[in-house]
Design an enzyme around this catalytic site. Structure first.
Site, short mmCIF file in Angstrom:
data_model
loop_
_atom_site.label_atom_id
_atom_site.label_comp_id
_atom_site.label_asym_id
_atom_site.label_seq_id
_atom_site.Cartn_x
_atom_site.Cartn_y
_atom_site.Cartn_z
N LYS A 11 0.82 -1.21 0.00
CA LYS A 11 0.00 0.00 0.00
C LYS A 11 0.86 1.27 0.00
O LYS A 11 2.07 1.21 0.28
CB LYS A 11 -0.93 -0.04 1.21
CG LYS A 11 -1.91 -1.22 1.19
CD LYS A 11 -2.90 -1.14 2.34
CE LYS A 11 -3.87 -2.30 2.32
NZ LYS A 11 -4.91 -2.17 3.36
N TYR A 51 -12.71 -2.15 -3.41
CA TYR A 51 -13.15 -2.28 -2.02
C TYR A 51 -14.67 -2.18 -1.87
O TYR A 51 -15.16 -1.86 -0.78
CB TYR A 51 -12.46 -1.23 -1.15
CG TYR A 51 -11.03 -1.57 -0.78
CD1 TYR A 51 -10.74 -2.66 0.04
CD2 TYR A 51 -9.96 -0.81 -1.24
CE1 TYR A 51 -9.44 -2.99 0.39
CE2 TYR A 51 -8.65 -1.13 -0.89
CZ TYR A 51 -8.41 -2.22 -0.07
OH TYR A 51 -7.11 -2.55 0.29
N ASN A 114 -1.96 0.13 6.76
CA ASN A 114 -1.44 -1.12 7.30
C ASN A 114 -0.55 -1.90 6.32
O ASN A 114 -0.47 -3.11 6.38
CB ASN A 114 -2.58 -1.99 7.84
CG ASN A 114 -3.58 -2.40 6.79
OD1 ASN A 114 -3.44 -2.02 5.63
ND2 ASN A 114 -4.57 -3.18 7.16
N HIS A 117 -2.10 -5.52 1.68
CA HIS A 117 -3.39 -6.20 1.57
C HIS A 117 -3.14 -7.66 1.27
O HIS A 117 -2.19 -7.99 0.55
CB HIS A 117 -4.20 -5.58 0.42
CG HIS A 117 -5.41 -6.37 0.05
ND1 HIS A 117 -6.58 -6.29 0.75
CD2 HIS A 117 -5.62 -7.28 -0.94
CE1 HIS A 117 -7.47 -7.13 0.22
NE2 HIS A 117 -6.91 -7.73 -0.81
N GLU A 128 -9.72 -10.53 -7.18
CA GLU A 128 -8.79 -9.41 -7.01
C GLU A 128 -7.61 -9.51 -7.98
O GLU A 128 -7.14 -8.51 -8.52
CB GLU A 128 -8.31 -9.36 -5.57
CG GLU A 128 -9.44 -8.99 -4.61
CD GLU A 128 -9.09 -9.16 -3.13
OE1 GLU A 128 -9.96 -8.88 -2.31
OE2 GLU A 128 -7.94 -9.54 -2.82
P1 CMP Z 1 -7.31 -4.65 3.74
O1 CMP Z 1 -6.82 -5.99 4.13
O2 CMP Z 1 -6.70 -4.01 2.56
O3 CMP Z 1 -8.89 -4.71 3.53
C1 CMP Z 1 -9.78 -3.71 3.95
C2 CMP Z 1 -9.09 -2.54 4.57
O4 CMP Z 1 -9.91 -1.64 5.27
C3 CMP Z 1 -8.12 -3.04 5.60
O5 CMP Z 1 -7.05 -3.69 4.99
C4 CMP Z 1 -7.79 -1.76 6.34
O6 CMP Z 1 -6.73 -1.06 5.72
C5 CMP Z 1 -9.07 -0.98 6.18
N1 CMP Z 1 -9.75 -0.90 7.46
C6 CMP Z 1 -10.30 -1.91 8.16
N2 CMP Z 1 -10.83 -1.43 9.30
C7 CMP Z 1 -10.59 -0.10 9.32
C8 CMP Z 1 -10.90 0.93 10.22
N3 CMP Z 1 -11.54 0.69 11.37
N4 CMP Z 1 -10.50 2.18 9.92
C9 CMP Z 1 -9.84 2.44 8.76
N5 CMP Z 1 -9.53 1.49 7.85
C10 CMP Z 1 -9.90 0.23 8.14
#
Ligand code: CMP
Length: 139
Positions: A11, A51, A114, A117, A128
């Site tokens: 990311k 998403y 984070n 993904h 995906e």
């Molecule tokens: P990802 O695995 O890419 O899939 C969905 C994403 O939503 C997740 O990683 C996080 O980056 C994001 N996400 C999930 N929960 C939250 C939250 N409470 N606040 C902001 N982003 C979130």
């Protein structure tokens, strides 16, 4: 796509921090083979579509804005039990809960930013992967 494949994105936070190489090294050392990879940037439409499953969540707007804020690396990875093993390698969505030795423990800063993904099912891995790659780009 068969069930020995998963899909990942490095990311914008991890790309901006200079962690592409470190993360790819962790992926390789964990036994995943990269069968497709590209350096790219999502449009707003792309991110909203990718998403879409989260569109009703309160964090959807924030998630989309973050994912279009910079470049990403998209890849398809191959290994036995790829989806589950890759989710173990990346660690919990919230880096505060991620185990030692995981990618998110090492490189993620928050639940939103984070670092990586990872697909959550074989079905989503196929969807995906196909979102980002044409068949001729997968080796
Ligand atoms: P990802 O695995 O890419 O899939 C969905 C994403 O939503 C997740 O990683 C996080 O980056 C994001 N996400 C999930 N929960 C939250 C939250 N409470 N606040 C902001 N982003 C979130």
């Amino acid at each position: 796509m068969s069930s020995n494949r998963t899909f990942t994105m490095i990311k914008p936070d991890a790309v901006n921090a200079g962690n592409i190489g470190n993360i790819l090294q962790m992926i390789n050392e964990a036994g995943f083979k990269i069968v497709a990879m590209k350096y790219t940037r999502l449009s707003k439409q792309d991110a909203q579509a990718f998403y879409a499953v989260h569109s009703a969540r309160p964090f959807f707007g924030e998630l989309v804005e973050f994912m279009i804020s910079g470049t990403i690396v998209a890849a398809i990875l191959e290994k036995d039990n790829a989806v589950a093993d890759f989710r173990t390698l990346i660690g919990a969505t919230n880096p505060a809960e991620a185990a030692e030795g995981t990618i998110r423990k090492a490189y993620a800063s928050s639940i939103g930013e984070n670092a990586v993904h990872g697909s959550d099912s074989d079905e989503n891995a196929a969807i995906e992967g196909a979102f980002h790659f044409a068949g001729r780009e997968i080796y």
